[in-house]
Motif scaffolding. Sequence first.
Motif, mmCIF file in Angstrom:
data_model
loop_
_atom_site.group_PDB
_atom_site.id
_atom_site.type_symbol
_atom_site.label_atom_id
_atom_site.label_comp_id
_atom_site.label_asym_id
_atom_site.label_seq_id
_atom_site.Cartn_x
_atom_site.Cartn_y
_atom_site.Cartn_z
ATOM 1 N N LEU A 1 0.821 -1.213 0.000
ATOM 2 C CA LEU A 1 0.000 0.000 0.000
ATOM 3 C C LEU A 1 0.852 1.259 0.000
ATOM 4 C CD1 LEU A 1 -2.958 -0.937 2.357
ATOM 5 C CD2 LEU A 1 -3.021 -0.579 -0.101
ATOM 6 N N SER A 2 2.038 1.200 0.605
ATOM 7 C CA SER A 2 2.907 2.381 0.545
ATOM 8 C C SER A 2 3.374 2.618 -0.881
ATOM 9 C CB SER A 2 4.114 2.216 1.480
ATOM 10 O OG SER A 2 5.068 1.317 0.951
ATOM 11 N N GLY A 3 3.461 1.521 -1.674
ATOM 12 C CA GLY A 3 3.757 1.688 -3.100
ATOM 13 C C GLY A 3 2.675 2.480 -3.798
ATOM 14 N N TYR B 1 4.331 5.803 -5.277
ATOM 15 C CA TYR B 1 4.457 5.824 -6.728
ATOM 16 C C TYR B 1 3.172 6.263 -7.419
ATOM 17 C CZ TYR B 1 8.885 3.555 -5.903
ATOM 18 O OH TYR B 1 10.148 3.290 -5.471
ATOM 19 N N GLY B 2 2.019 5.915 -6.816
ATOM 20 C CA GLY B 2 0.764 6.396 -7.396
ATOM 21 C C GLY B 2 0.696 7.909 -7.398
ATOM 22 N N ALA B 3 1.039 8.498 -6.262
ATOM 23 C CA ALA B 3 1.033 9.956 -6.190
ATOM 24 C C ALA B 3 2.178 10.565 -6.990
ATOM 25 C CB ALA B 3 1.120 10.413 -4.735
ATOM 26 N N MET B 4 3.272 9.821 -7.167
ATOM 27 C CA MET B 4 4.355 10.320 -8.012
ATOM 28 C C MET B 4 3.942 10.375 -9.473
ATOM 29 S SD MET B 4 6.984 11.382 -6.422
ATOM 30 C CE MET B 4 8.213 11.388 -7.707
ATOM 31 N N LEU B 5 2.862 9.719 -9.816
ATOM 32 C CA LEU B 5 2.234 9.939 -11.127
ATOM 33 C C LEU B 5 1.422 11.221 -11.107
ATOM 34 C CD1 LEU B 5 0.828 9.173 -13.882
ATOM 35 C CD2 LEU B 5 -0.818 7.911 -12.477
ATOM 36 N N VAL C 1 6.774 6.166 7.446
ATOM 37 C CA VAL C 1 6.131 4.899 7.064
ATOM 38 C C VAL C 1 7.162 3.877 6.591
ATOM 39 C CG1 VAL C 1 4.688 3.829 5.287
ATOM 40 C CG2 VAL C 1 3.855 5.822 6.541
ATOM 41 N N THR C 2 8.013 4.268 5.654
ATOM 42 C CA THR C 2 8.831 3.282 4.953
ATOM 43 C C THR C 2 9.925 2.676 5.829
ATOM 44 O OG1 THR C 2 10.173 5.102 4.058
ATOM 45 C CG2 THR C 2 8.392 4.256 2.674
ATOM 46 N N VAL C 3 10.580 3.474 6.646
ATOM 47 C CA VAL C 3 11.701 2.952 7.428
ATOM 48 C C VAL C 3 11.259 1.877 8.425
ATOM 49 C CG1 VAL C 3 13.462 3.538 9.131
ATOM 50 C CG2 VAL C 3 13.163 4.969 7.113
ATOM 51 N N GLY D 1 3.069 -3.093 -5.491
ATOM 52 C CA GLY D 1 2.216 -2.011 -5.004
ATOM 53 C C GLY D 1 2.384 -0.746 -5.812
ATOM 54 N N GLY D 2 3.638 -0.416 -6.129
ATOM 55 C CA GLY D 2 3.870 0.762 -6.954
ATOM 56 C C GLY D 2 3.273 0.633 -8.338
ATOM 57 N N SER D 3 3.403 -0.552 -8.934
ATOM 58 C CA SER D 3 2.861 -0.763 -10.279
ATOM 59 C C SER D 3 1.337 -0.744 -10.285
ATOM 60 C CB SER D 3 3.379 -2.092 -10.835
ATOM 61 O OG SER D 3 4.778 -2.075 -10.961
ATOM 62 N N PHE D 4 0.721 -1.428 -9.317
ATOM 63 C CA PHE D 4 -0.734 -1.404 -9.216
ATOM 64 C C PHE D 4 -1.233 0.010 -8.941
ATOM 65 C CE2 PHE D 4 -0.836 -6.045 -8.810
ATOM 66 C CZ PHE D 4 -2.035 -6.341 -9.461
ATOM 67 N N GLY D 5 -0.575 0.708 -8.016
ATOM 68 C CA GLY D 5 -1.013 2.062 -7.688
ATOM 69 C C GLY D 5 -0.941 2.997 -8.874
ATOM 70 N N THR D 6 0.166 2.923 -9.622
ATOM 71 C CA THR D 6 0.310 3.764 -10.805
ATOM 72 C C THR D 6 -0.748 3.433 -11.850
ATOM 73 O OG1 THR D 6 2.689 3.940 -10.427
ATOM 74 C CG2 THR D 6 1.894 4.463 -12.627
ATOM 75 N N ALA D 7 -0.988 2.126 -12.067
ATOM 76 C CA ALA D 7 -1.965 1.719 -13.078
ATOM 77 C C ALA D 7 -3.378 2.161 -12.702
ATOM 78 C CB ALA D 7 -1.915 0.199 -13.257
ATOM 79 N N VAL D 8 -3.767 1.915 -11.464
ATOM 80 C CA VAL D 8 -5.124 2.283 -11.031
ATOM 81 C C VAL D 8 -5.329 3.783 -11.133
ATOM 82 C CG1 VAL D 8 -6.681 2.384 -9.048
ATOM 83 C CG2 VAL D 8 -5.454 0.272 -9.550
ATOM 84 N N LEU D 9 -4.377 4.563 -10.630
ATOM 85 C CA LEU D 9 -4.552 6.011 -10.651
ATOM 86 C C LEU D 9 -4.430 6.581 -12.060
ATOM 87 C CD1 LEU D 9 -2.738 7.055 -7.361
ATOM 88 C CD2 LEU D 9 -5.179 6.814 -7.796
ATOM 89 N N ALA D 10 -3.659 5.915 -12.939
ATOM 90 C CA ALA D 10 -3.614 6.355 -14.336
ATOM 91 C C ALA D 10 -4.981 6.206 -14.985
ATOM 92 C CB ALA D 10 -2.560 5.554 -15.106
ATOM 93 N N VAL D 11 -5.645 5.068 -14.720
ATOM 94 C CA VAL D 11 -6.982 4.852 -15.273
ATOM 95 C C VAL D 11 -7.971 5.853 -14.689
ATOM 96 C CG1 VAL D 11 -8.912 3.226 -15.387
ATOM 97 C CG2 VAL D 11 -6.578 2.416 -15.751
#
Length: 503
Positions: free
Chosen positions: A280-282, A286-290, A378-380, A409-419
């Motif tokens: 989920l942190s991905g 990465y989702g928001a980095m899109l 979160v990440t550390v 997580g990063g790939s799913f997040g980017t894909a979902v938010l791109a759509v």
Amino acid sequence: MMRKSTGGVAPGVWPVAWTTLVGGLGVLFATTVVAVAVEPLAGILDVPLSTIQWISTGYLLALAVVVPIVPWAQQRLGGRHLWVTGLTLFLVASVLAAVAWDAPSLIASRMLQGAAGGVLMPLMTTLVMQAAAGKGLARVMSVVSVPAVLGPILGPVLGGLVLDALDWHWLFLVTAPFALAGIPLALRYLPKDEPTRSAPLDGVGFATMAVGLVAVLLGLSNASKDGGFVHPDVLVPLAGGVVLIAGFAAWTLRRRSDPLVDLRLLRHRPLSSSTTLLFLSGFALYGAMLLIPLYFQQLRGMTPLAAGLLLIPQGVGSLLSRSPAARLAETIGARWVVLVGFVVVAIGTLPFLGATESTDLVLVSAFLLVRGIGLGAVTVPLMALAFEGLARDEVPHASVISRIGQQLGGSFGTAVLAVVLQTGITTAATPAAGFHVAFWWATGFTVLAVVLSLVLPAGGRTPEPGDNDRDARSDAGNDARTSGAAKTSTTATTRAEAEVLVD
């Protein structure tokens, strides 16, 4: 043995950490430095965007293929030998990419570079966590995970500066110094460990896992095509990849010895819960980095370099919070630090829920700083928690499991938010309203992570029945192959790829 993180840091861990950090920075910059270069390179090399985007897509797919075999390769070659081999391959690939004469040669070089990165990234964590020997894991991880923060923030800025001042070939040479410096550092500071086993590679496991990961990531990279997740280019590889990964899991759990990736470790609550939250942190990172760079570029008309510079406050916030978050996690446990961190991430996203073309950039930058503080918090702890209570020979498998969780997580997040963004822009009354919908989705994922943070162990791992036996077996195996090393010894889709998908 490696038990619950304790006060202090193991002797000799910092030279290992800083040595591997050099190589890790090279890999992360190689991943993100092309974020602003996809469109210019398409024109320079006279190829369509759908072709040149493979300098990012091919890199990430090659990285994903290699990651699962790193535990086996470390057993066969030894950690230091494998690290130096990976850095050498990375250096050769960087030079080949810099002298590429057309798009196919550049893509091939980038895939070789990605394969080297697939060796180095999980091995970096493994070598440092093994050197830490269960002591001060969160503090050590606050250093090890620096590339994951700096790469997405500074990579696009570095790429923009290179394109403004130099020839495009330098995009791939700027990462070479990390390998040139990292090789002699590794020979000097990494423990000289010996191979521990000569077990054959699990070919069935490797084929199902590698092809499954590639299929899933390839399907997700097509998610912004018309039809979204039901488009055949998305649905077919995605479904096939999930089936193959499920087959890998079934095959691996039936094996009695030498699994490619030991999935039985997911019974270990700190690893399973932290991997879920890293997934989920991905989404959150990465989702928001899109979304955030596209907000600056598409809605406000800024250049890629200007957008990258505006992301710096987020990176600064993350760097500022890492050490305090690590110490807090060791004091009160990861659960509350991670929960509060996700809350802070959600707060840092608030201005974007209603941002327009004229929203004050000072306000936006201030909230990006806050958002970065939350991401560091979160990440550390999550990345350190994955290794709590594990025996030394289990660390490489935990590195791969947590790495794959975060990458997916990063790939799913980017894909979902791109759509979501593409749909929102085409159906909403204004482009700004389309961005608002996408940012609400991103915030929703973050709120879900807040809730799931409650499943994390409250104050570190309590030793479970059987741990003593497991650690004794690990110690006996280590003693049988005693060496000085044993005694002193641990994106995801880039923003450019996401931009291409949305465009």
